[in-house]
Design an enzyme around this catalytic site. Structure first.
Site, PDB file in Angstrom:
ATOM      1  N   SER A  11     108.123 101.172   7.675  1.00  0.00           N
ATOM      2  CA  SER A  11     107.242 101.171   6.498  1.00  0.00           C
ATOM      3  C   SER A  11     107.814 102.109   5.447  1.00  0.00           C
ATOM      4  O   SER A  11     107.898 103.323   5.663  1.00  0.00           O
ATOM      5  CB  SER A  11     105.840 101.647   6.886  1.00  0.00           C
ATOM      6  N   HIS A  36     108.757  96.764   6.108  1.00  0.00           N
ATOM      7  CA  HIS A  36     107.293  96.709   5.955  1.00  0.00           C
ATOM      8  C   HIS A  36     106.892  97.315   4.608  1.00  0.00           C
ATOM      9  O   HIS A  36     107.215  98.466   4.304  1.00  0.00           O
ATOM     10  CB  HIS A  36     106.647  97.488   7.100  1.00  0.00           C
ATOM     11  N   ASP A  38     103.754  98.207   2.220  1.00  0.00           N
ATOM     12  CA  ASP A  38     102.300  98.427   2.187  1.00  0.00           C
ATOM     13  C   ASP A  38     101.778  98.332   0.764  1.00  0.00           C
ATOM     14  O   ASP A  38     102.148  99.135  -0.095  1.00  0.00           O
ATOM     15  CB  ASP A  38     101.973  99.814   2.761  1.00  0.00           C
ATOM     16  N   MET A  40      98.617  98.630  -1.552  1.00  0.00           N
ATOM     17  CA  MET A  40      97.262  99.214  -1.584  1.00  0.00           C
ATOM     18  C   MET A  40      96.708  99.191  -2.996  1.00  0.00           C
ATOM     19  O   MET A  40      97.432  99.464  -3.958  1.00  0.00           O
ATOM     20  CB  MET A  40      97.309 100.658  -1.092  1.00  0.00           C
ATOM     21  N   HIS A  69     102.250  93.822   3.808  1.00  0.00           N
ATOM     22  CA  HIS A  69     100.924  94.135   4.353  1.00  0.00           C
ATOM     23  C   HIS A  69      99.985  94.370   3.181  1.00  0.00           C
ATOM     24  O   HIS A  69     100.018  95.436   2.563  1.00  0.00           O
ATOM     25  CB  HIS A  69     101.058  95.379   5.242  1.00  0.00           C
ATOM     26  N   MET A  71      96.764  95.322   1.531  1.00  0.00           N
ATOM     27  CA  MET A  71      95.490  96.040   1.722  1.00  0.00           C
ATOM     28  C   MET A  71      94.762  96.003   0.387  1.00  0.00           C
ATOM     29  O   MET A  71      94.624  97.020  -0.306  1.00  0.00           O
ATOM     30  CB  MET A  71      95.771  97.475   2.190  1.00  0.00           C
ATOM     31  N   MET A 140      95.830  97.417  13.362  1.00  0.00           N
ATOM     32  CA  MET A 140      95.901  98.761  12.777  1.00  0.00           C
ATOM     33  C   MET A 140      95.478  99.792  13.829  1.00  0.00           C
ATOM     34  O   MET A 140      94.409  99.681  14.409  1.00  0.00           O
ATOM     35  CB  MET A 140      94.971  98.887  11.571  1.00  0.00           C
ATOM     36  N   GLY A 147      99.982 107.021   5.389  1.00  0.00           N
ATOM     37  CA  GLY A 147     100.925 107.215   6.478  1.00  0.00           C
ATOM     38  C   GLY A 147     100.655 108.558   7.152  1.00  0.00           C
ATOM     39  O   GLY A 147      99.837 109.346   6.682  1.00  0.00           O
ATOM     40  N   ASP A 178     100.559  98.841  13.767  1.00  0.00           N
ATOM     41  CA  ASP A 178     100.846  99.650  12.572  1.00  0.00           C
ATOM     42  C   ASP A 178      99.951 100.891  12.538  1.00  0.00           C
ATOM     43  O   ASP A 178      98.731 100.780  12.529  1.00  0.00           O
ATOM     44  CB  ASP A 178     100.576  98.764  11.347  1.00  0.00           C
TER      45      ASP A 178
END
Ligand code: DX5
Ligand code: ZN
Length: 222
Positions: A11, A36, A38, A40, A69, A71, A140, A147, A178
């Site tokens: 990540s 990966h 993320d 957000m 991913h 979110m 999750m 993180g 994750d």
């Protein structure tokens, strides 16, 4: 998706954000299987990260699979922009859309692999009706948003229950885990049935010469 050895998806949330291109090159050369990313939105989770423009710029630095991913809530409006930006897998949270089947079909219709993620507080039982519509389940093991959090051992049973659900249906769905993955917790996840491990803070640091050894160690193969 075909099952193989344990895959590692670093990540980049834990990478040096002022030098993301170089970090992605380094992690690719160190043997990362996937990258990966993320995403957000400051609404579904209490943090902001990157958008499709950053992802499409990073596409120049590696041919490795981009494991996005999401979110965000809603999620549907971001599928096409991240597909265009170069995503290979898009994973959405089951908590983020009412009609998750439609969301997964939209991802697959763009020729991508579709993933569903669940928060630690969400029961795995709600995944059952959607297993035929996804390629990957992202479990999750921390509360999404940041993180460097502590791995929640309470989620190990969820991983093995999902594994049983997948096997019962005779599917090849991958289980990705994750949050809080390190050299100790990676083994617990693999034993519980994980196929893909995401790791941020356990890999990225100023000491880039360690990336390769860390990735290899997280696979727990030797
Ligand atoms: C958290 C993210 C994770 C995070 C993992 O919401 O989904 O991918 O980067 O970081 P570590 O490995 O440090 O727990
Ligand atoms: Zn993630």
């Amino acid at each position: 998706m075909k099952k193989n050895n344990i895959l590692i998806s670093p990540s980049i949330l834990a990478a040096d954000f002022s030098a993301l291109g170089a970090e992605v090159t380094d992690i690719d050369n160190a043997g990362a299987d996937w990258i990966h990313l993320d995403i957000m939105d400051g609404h579904f989770v209490p943090n902001l990260t990157i958008g499709p423009d950053v992802v499409s710029n990073l596409r120049k630095y590696t041919k490795k699979l981009f494991d996005v991913h999401l979110m965000t809530k809603p999620a549907n409006n971001w599928i096409e922009p991240f597909s265009t930006a170069g995503a290979d897998i898009i994973t959405v949270h089951i908590e983020a859309e009412d009609d998750i089947k439609k969301t997964l079909q939209a991802i697959r219709n763009l020729g991508l692999k579709a993933g569903v993620s669940i928060k630690p507080s969400t029961s795995e039982n709600i995944l059952e009706p959607y297993l035929n519509y996804c390629d990957l389940i992202l479990v999750m093991t921390v509360s999404p948003g940041f993180g460097g959090q502590k791995f929640m051992r309470s989620q190990l049973e969820k991983i093995s229950n999902i594994k049983k659900m997948i096997e019962k249906k005779g599917l090849n769905t991958l289980i990705e885990v994750d949050g809080g993955i390190n050299l100790e917790t990676s083994k617990l996840c693999i034993d519980a049935g994980a196929d893909v491990l995401v790791a941020g803070s356990a890999i990225f640091s100023k000491n880039k010469s360690k990336y390769s050894h860390l990735i290899q160690s997280l696979r727990n193969e030797s």
